[in-house]
Write a protein that holds these residues in place. Structure first.
Motif, PDB file in Angstrom:
ATOM      1  N   THR A   4      26.273  21.051  -6.325  1.00 14.67           N
ATOM      2  CA  THR A   4      27.169  20.686  -5.264  1.00 14.67           C
ATOM      3  C   THR A   4      27.024  21.430  -4.110  1.00 14.67           C
TER       4      THR A   4
ATOM      5  N   CYS B  27      32.468  18.302   0.428  1.00 14.45           N
ATOM      6  CA  CYS B  27      31.589  18.845  -0.950  1.00 14.45           C
ATOM      7  C   CYS B  27      31.295  17.666  -1.842  1.00 14.45           C
TER       8      CYS B  27
ATOM      9  N   ARG C 294      27.893  15.978  -4.529  1.00 13.23           N
ATOM     10  CA  ARG C 294      26.706  16.431  -5.545  1.00 13.23           C
ATOM     11  C   ARG C 294      25.436  16.447  -4.709  1.00 13.23           C
TER      12      ARG C 294
ATOM     13  N   SER D 209      29.791  10.886  -4.054  1.00 12.26           N
ATOM     14  CA  SER D 209      30.270  11.528  -4.829  1.00 12.26           C
ATOM     15  C   SER D 209      31.165  12.724  -4.440  1.00 12.26           C
ATOM     16  N   GLU D 210      31.676  12.341  -3.311  1.00 14.75           N
ATOM     17  CA  GLU D 210      32.547  13.263  -2.649  1.00 14.75           C
ATOM     18  C   GLU D 210      33.648  14.148  -3.488  1.00 14.75           C
ATOM     19  N   ILE D 211      33.649  15.282  -3.509  1.00 14.87           N
ATOM     20  CA  ILE D 211      34.761  16.118  -4.491  1.00 14.87           C
ATOM     21  C   ILE D 211      35.790  16.590  -3.599  1.00 14.87           C
TER      22      ILE D 211
END
Length: 131
Positions: A13, A26, A28, A36-38
């Motif tokens: 990431t 943040c 992947r 895929s935003e964390i």
């Protein structure tokens, strides 16, 4: 979204600065859409008077150990002169830990580098490296 800076986290990431929105996400690295935003960071919220902020520009981001450093500059209503700030964020949670002013005013800074406990900022308007 157009990325303009990236800070690799070492686990597949990265923190990615999105130019048009000045948001930092943040996500992947194998996801070019960043869906895929964390986590998401809006640096404008780091300013206690963010309701008065007309423009918040993120100049650069970088990792120093387990801290994400974010260099910003703002323009606020009724405050023609503002200095840029470095916001120090926890890499794992995205929480603001602390922030400090630089000696550079708006449009004078651009990129930075970190070595040990020293921060070096490239000054566009000053044609110098500031420590």
């Amino acid at each position: 979204p157009r990325p303009t800076a990236v800070a690799l986290r070492g686990d597949g990431t990265a923190w990615i600065l999105l130019h048009s929105s000045c948001l930092i996400v943040c996500a992947r690295l194998d996801d070019p859409t960043y869906s895929s935003e964390i986590m998401e960071i809006d640096p404008e919220r780091f300013y206690p008077d963010h309701e008065n902020v007309v423009d918040c520009r993120v100049c650069d981001i970088g990792l120093a150990g387990d801290r994400l450093l974010i260099l910003t500059e703002t323009l606020a209503e009724n405050e023609p002169e503002r200095f840029s700030r470095v916001h120090v964020v926890d890499d794992r949670t995205g929480a603001l830990l602390y922030q400090f002013l630089t000696s550079l005013s708006r449009h004078e800074n651009a990129l930075f580098a970190v070595q040990d406990d020293m921060l070096y900022i490239a000054g566009f308007a000053t044609d110098a490296i500031h420590i």
